[in-house]
Design a protein around this motif. Structure first.
Motif, PDB file in Angstrom:
ATOM      1  N   VAL A 108       1.068  -1.443   0.065  1.00 43.51           N
ATOM      2  CA  VAL A 108      -0.193  -0.034  -0.130  1.00 43.51           C
ATOM      3  C   VAL A 108       1.099   1.084  -0.325  1.00 43.51           C
ATOM      4  CG1 VAL A 108      -1.795   1.069   1.508  1.00 43.51           C
ATOM      5  CG2 VAL A 108      -2.093  -1.848   1.453  1.00 43.51           C
ATOM      6  N   ARG A 109       0.570   2.071  -1.025  1.00 43.19           N
ATOM      7  CA  ARG A 109       1.798   3.009  -1.000  1.00 43.19           C
ATOM      8  C   ARG A 109       0.190   4.176  -1.243  1.00 43.19           C
ATOM      9  NH1 ARG A 109       6.788   1.364  -6.360  1.00 43.19           N
ATOM     10  NH2 ARG A 109       6.034  -0.932  -4.812  1.00 43.19           N
ATOM     11  N   GLY A 110       1.077   5.854  -0.350  1.00 42.44           N
ATOM     12  CA  GLY A 110       0.497   7.102  -0.566  1.00 42.44           C
ATOM     13  C   GLY A 110       0.343   7.323  -1.915  1.00 42.44           C
ATOM     14  N   SER A 111      -0.107   8.499  -2.159  1.00 39.71           N
ATOM     15  CA  SER A 111      -0.164   9.301  -3.410  1.00 39.71           C
ATOM     16  C   SER A 111       0.499  10.350  -3.502  1.00 39.71           C
ATOM     17  CB  SER A 111      -1.944   9.125  -3.462  1.00 39.71           C
ATOM     18  OG  SER A 111      -1.856  10.483  -3.311  1.00 39.71           O
ATOM     19  N   ARG A 112       1.116  10.217  -1.918  1.00 32.80           N
ATOM     20  CA  ARG A 112       2.348  11.781  -2.652  1.00 32.80           C
ATOM     21  C   ARG A 112       1.471  13.094  -3.294  1.00 32.80           C
ATOM     22  NH1 ARG A 112       5.712   7.872  -4.373  1.00 32.80           N
ATOM     23  NH2 ARG A 112       6.615   9.502  -6.683  1.00 32.80           N
ATOM     24  N   GLY A 113       0.176  12.958  -2.081  1.00 36.93           N
ATOM     25  CA  GLY A 113      -0.013  14.453  -2.541  1.00 36.93           C
ATOM     26  C   GLY A 113      -1.115  14.891  -3.952  1.00 36.93           C
ATOM     27  N   GLY A 114      -1.536  13.390  -4.735  1.00 37.00           N
ATOM     28  CA  GLY A 114      -2.305  13.110  -5.533  1.00 37.00           C
ATOM     29  C   GLY A 114      -1.161  12.936  -7.146  1.00 37.00           C
ATOM     30  N   LYS A 115       0.230  11.860  -7.247  1.00 37.53           N
ATOM     31  CA  LYS A 115       0.749  11.815  -7.794  1.00 37.53           C
ATOM     32  C   LYS A 115       0.213  10.755  -8.154  1.00 37.53           C
ATOM     33  CE  LYS A 115       4.251  15.578  -7.054  1.00 37.53           C
ATOM     34  NZ  LYS A 115       3.570  16.299  -6.545  1.00 37.53           N
ATOM     35  N   TYR A 116      -0.780   9.919  -8.175  1.00 34.87           N
ATOM     36  CA  TYR A 116      -1.023   8.339  -8.271  1.00 34.87           C
ATOM     37  C   TYR A 116      -0.550   8.494  -9.306  1.00 34.87           C
ATOM     38  CZ  TYR A 116      -5.282   9.866  -5.279  1.00 34.87           C
ATOM     39  OH  TYR A 116      -5.970   9.978  -4.566  1.00 34.87           O
ATOM     40  N   ALA A 117      -0.576   8.623 -10.527  1.00 34.36           N
ATOM     41  CA  ALA A 117       0.144   8.040 -11.422  1.00 34.36           C
ATOM     42  C   ALA A 117       2.021   7.580 -12.052  1.00 34.36           C
ATOM     43  CB  ALA A 117      -0.183   8.654 -13.689  1.00 34.36           C
ATOM     44  N   GLU A 118       2.316   8.991 -10.735  1.00 38.03           N
ATOM     45  CA  GLU A 118       3.883   8.661 -10.776  1.00 38.03           C
ATOM     46  C   GLU A 118       4.379   7.534 -10.218  1.00 38.03           C
ATOM     47  OE1 GLU A 118       5.899  12.020  -9.638  1.00 38.03           O
ATOM     48  OE2 GLU A 118       4.882  13.603 -10.458  1.00 38.03           O
ATOM     49  N   VAL A 119       2.956   7.233  -8.852  1.00 38.54           N
ATOM     50  CA  VAL A 119       3.509   5.900  -8.596  1.00 38.54           C
ATOM     51  C   VAL A 119       3.463   4.508  -8.959  1.00 38.54           C
ATOM     52  CG1 VAL A 119       2.854   4.945  -5.815  1.00 38.54           C
ATOM     53  CG2 VAL A 119       2.575   7.373  -5.946  1.00 38.54           C
ATOM     54  N   MET A 120       2.279   4.924 -10.019  1.00 33.93           N
ATOM     55  CA  MET A 120       1.945   3.615 -10.375  1.00 33.93           C
ATOM     56  C   MET A 120       3.197   3.451 -11.245  1.00 33.93           C
ATOM     57  SD  MET A 120      -1.775   3.055 -11.380  1.00 33.93           S
ATOM     58  CE  MET A 120      -2.395   5.558 -11.014  1.00 33.93           C
ATOM     59  N   ILE A 121       3.475   4.555 -11.644  1.00 37.40           N
ATOM     60  CA  ILE A 121       4.917   4.405 -12.998  1.00 37.40           C
ATOM     61  C   ILE A 121       6.019   3.801 -12.005  1.00 37.40           C
ATOM     62  CG2 ILE A 121       6.436   5.506 -13.847  1.00 37.40           C
ATOM     63  CD1 ILE A 121       3.938   7.525 -15.099  1.00 37.40           C
ATOM     64  N   GLU A 122       6.065   4.108 -11.366  1.00 40.31           N
ATOM     65  CA  GLU A 122       7.379   3.691 -10.546  1.00 40.31           C
ATOM     66  C   GLU A 122       6.683   1.729 -10.193  1.00 40.31           C
ATOM     67  OE1 GLU A 122       6.866   5.758  -6.548  1.00 40.31           O
ATOM     68  OE2 GLU A 122       8.294   7.919  -8.212  1.00 40.31           O
ATOM     69  N   ARG A 123       6.494   1.743  -9.611  1.00 44.49           N
ATOM     70  CA  ARG A 123       5.626   0.111  -9.681  1.00 44.49           C
ATOM     71  C   ARG A 123       5.998  -0.553 -11.381  1.00 44.49           C
ATOM     72  NH1 ARG A 123       6.135  -4.385  -7.591  1.00 44.49           N
ATOM     73  NH2 ARG A 123       4.690  -5.560  -7.009  1.00 44.49           N
ATOM     74  N   LEU A 124       5.346   0.065 -11.844  1.00 44.44           N
ATOM     75  CA  LEU A 124       5.646  -0.454 -13.104  1.00 44.44           C
ATOM     76  C   LEU A 124       6.750  -0.593 -14.222  1.00 44.44           C
ATOM     77  CD1 LEU A 124       2.188   0.449 -14.831  1.00 44.44           C
ATOM     78  CD2 LEU A 124       2.366  -1.099 -13.968  1.00 44.44           C
ATOM     79  N   LYS A 125       7.497  -0.258 -13.102  1.00 41.21           N
ATOM     80  CA  LYS A 125       9.110   0.089 -13.703  1.00 41.21           C
ATOM     81  C   LYS A 125       9.802  -1.388 -12.836  1.00 41.21           C
ATOM     82  CE  LYS A 125       9.805   4.224 -16.022  1.00 41.21           C
ATOM     83  NZ  LYS A 125      10.431   5.572 -15.736  1.00 41.21           N
ATOM     84  N   GLU A 126       9.294  -1.223 -12.034  1.00 43.40           N
ATOM     85  CA  GLU A 126       9.657  -2.497 -11.080  1.00 43.40           C
ATOM     86  C   GLU A 126       9.660  -3.841 -11.603  1.00 43.40           C
ATOM     87  OE1 GLU A 126       8.198  -1.797  -7.003  1.00 43.40           O
ATOM     88  OE2 GLU A 126       8.602   0.272  -6.581  1.00 43.40           O
ATOM     89  N   LEU A 127       8.527  -3.865 -11.790  1.00 41.64           N
ATOM     90  CA  LEU A 127       7.988  -4.927 -12.575  1.00 41.64           C
ATOM     91  C   LEU A 127       8.377  -5.449 -13.679  1.00 41.64           C
ATOM     92  CD1 LEU A 127       4.349  -4.937 -11.290  1.00 41.64           C
ATOM     93  CD2 LEU A 127       5.547  -6.352 -10.355  1.00 41.64           C
ATOM     94  N   GLY A 128       8.923  -4.307 -14.379  1.00 41.66           N
ATOM     95  CA  GLY A 128       9.750  -5.016 -15.534  1.00 41.66           C
ATOM     96  C   GLY A 128       8.380  -4.334 -16.644  1.00 41.66           C
ATOM     97  N   LEU A 129       7.066  -4.013 -16.458  1.00 41.76           N
ATOM     98  CA  LEU A 129       6.730  -3.633 -17.571  1.00 41.76           C
ATOM     99  C   LEU A 129       6.727  -1.416 -18.259  1.00 41.76           C
ATOM    100  CD1 LEU A 129       3.848  -5.069 -15.119  1.00 41.76           C
ATOM    101  CD2 LEU A 129       4.757  -6.120 -16.770  1.00 41.76           C
ATOM    102  N   GLU A 130       7.218  -1.795 -18.529  1.00 40.96           N
ATOM    103  CA  GLU A 130       7.578  -0.313 -19.173  1.00 40.96           C
ATOM    104  C   GLU A 130       7.039  -0.325 -20.419  1.00 40.96           C
ATOM    105  OE1 GLU A 130      10.230  -2.206 -17.857  1.00 40.96           O
ATOM    106  OE2 GLU A 130      11.799  -0.875 -16.717  1.00 40.96           O
ATOM    107  N   ARG A 131       7.144  -1.900 -21.419  1.00 45.52           N
ATOM    108  CA  ARG A 131       6.245  -2.152 -22.525  1.00 45.52           C
ATOM    109  C   ARG A 131       4.397  -2.528 -22.051  1.00 45.52           C
ATOM    110  NH1 ARG A 131       9.518  -0.742 -26.540  1.00 45.52           N
ATOM    111  NH2 ARG A 131      12.277  -0.441 -25.376  1.00 45.52           N
TER     112      ARG A 131
END
Length: 432
Positions: free
Chosen positions: A130-153
């Motif tokens: 569970v991760r906070g949105s850092r003040g509404g930066k939902y997409a940024e947090v999800m981008i970070e997670r997708l990159k962690e998973l190797g799902l950039e493409r």
């Protein structure tokens, strides 16, 4: 010099002496806070069933990841986010669950700090990341997670925030996703969650039954409070208190009143007012309560004092038998067109009605939708099946368009019929 807090920092021992720093406080995790909090949880098997069902749909659609939102609006009522985590959101337009085809799902929650820690406790049976949105930066947090998973493409599906109105993730979040993942394919999907929720599991149906008890308690509290001199909003307060006292949440409380001798109301007031009840009034209402996200609805007219003959006749000859005809159609194998045809009773008997006669409930009001003129349903819900939840709610109206009576109860379709989830009497209630 203040230490730099990276996006994933915030372990308790790192931040416990720096709680007056925004970055430290908002990214804390692993604290002892709320360790004694107790939340009723679905079983591990139930959550596995849900994630397996969603991932099967993702494979069918060629998705490597799905972003599943849920918000506080009536047409969302937590949506897929609630279904996958057990969290109901009220701080934001929506929160999001990022579900990869393989690997751990992540809830991106609106708040940080103690709010986020409490949410981690709440959803512990379903999800651990569970991760906070850092003040509404939902997409940024999800981008970070997708990159962690190797799902950039990856091909990433966006489910609706509000499926009834077909509203999706806000434009600014989508734009951020596209810019941050230039090689990913971002696609909008439609109707996934309703299909997965159309037929409920045993654990889900237990929550619907509990919601039925809550709306019955709300009706009983409203009747007890309904006396001359009481404003409509206090009926709302009484019904709402009964729901909250029973451990539920208020979905909506639609309550209005009008004189039976000179009526000017066909449906309850979505915004209960300061109008003061008087002897000779009739109260129309539709009440909806949620238990752990699963809702039940109810409505039945209440008179302040004995009703005049024409009002009693309208109930006994029109409203009650019309409802009973619709309820009698509810059984496995029945087509939703059977419900629509039952609603022809009103015009056949010289009266009219509101257009809507019945609808389904997944987490909240959803398909199938049965109107006087037509029935709308997806292919998977045109025939009633055990585990579906249906709300027959005819609202007959006098020919002059001045008096209506909303009558509604929530039913579970069973193996051999239908089960009403409340025991409130099908009578014209008189509150003296």
């Amino acid at each position: 010099m203040n230490a730099i807090i990276t996006p994933h920092a915030g372990n308790w021992e790192e931040v416990r002496h720096r709680l007056d720093q925004n970055a430290a406080f908002n990214r804390m995790r692993g604290t002892p806070y709320y360790r004694d909090a107790i939340y009723e949880q679905f079983s591990a098997a139930e959550y596995k069933r849900r994630y397996d069902a969603l991932r099967a749909k993702m494979r069918e659609m060629g998705l490597q990841a799905a972003i599943v939102p849920g918000g506080p609006s009536h047409w969302s009522w937590g949506g897929g986010m609630l279904w996958l985590t057990g969290h109901w959101e009220w701080h934001a337009l929506a929160c999001y669950v990022l579900v990869p085809l393989e690997g751990e799902a992540t809830l991106v929650y609106s708040m940080g700090g103690t709010h986020c820690e409490a949410t981690r406790r709440e959803v512990a049976a379903a999800i651990t990341d569970v991760r906070g949105s850092r003040g509404g930066k939902y997409a940024e947090v999800m981008i970070e997670r997708l990159k962690e998973l190797g799902l950039e493409r990856a091909r990433v599906g966006l489910l609706e925030v509000d499926p009834r109105h077909q509203d999706h993730m806000p434009w600014n979040q989508v734009e951020t996703l596209k810019k941050g993942l230039p090689h990913a394919e971002i696609v909008m999907t439609h109707g996934i969650m309703h299909e997965l929720l159309s037929v409920h599991s045993t654990e889900e149906l237990d929550c619907v039954r509990q919601a039925g008890k809550l709306v019955q308690a709300a009706m009983e509290a409203l009747v007890e409070r309904a006396r001359p001199g009481i404003p409509e909003y206090k009926l709302r307060a009484a019904a709402g208190a009964a729901i909250l006292e029973g451990g539920g949440d208020i979905d909506f409380l639609i309550i209005g009143s009008t004189p039976m001798a000179d009526p000017a109301m066909v449906f309850g007031n979505p915004r209960p007012s300061q109008r003061v009840l008087q002897h000779g009034d009739i109260i129309n209402m539709e009440l909806a309560a949620s238990y752990r996200g699963y809702t039940a609805q109810i409505g039945s007219p209440v008179c302040i004092g004995q009703p005049p003959v024409e009002v009693s006749r309208f109930w006994n000859e029109i409203a009650k038998p019309g409802f009973e005809l619709m309820a009698a159609t509810l059984k496995p194998g029945a087509n939703i067109e059977d419900i629509r045809k039952a609603g022809e009773f009103f015009r056949e008997n010289g009266v009219q009605s509101r257009p809507i006669h019945a609808h389904g409930i997944d987490l909240v009001s959803d398909g199938p939708h049965i109107f006087k003129e037509h029935a709308h349903a997806e292919p998977f819900e045109q025939v009633l099946r055990p585990g579906m939840v249906i709300m027959p709610e005819p609202n007959p109206i006098t020919p002059d368009g001045l008096l209506g009576m909303f009558v509604g109860h929530t039913y579970i379709i069973t193996q051999d019929g239908a089960e009403c989830v409340d025991d409130f009497p099908l009578d014209l209630i008189v509150a003296e």
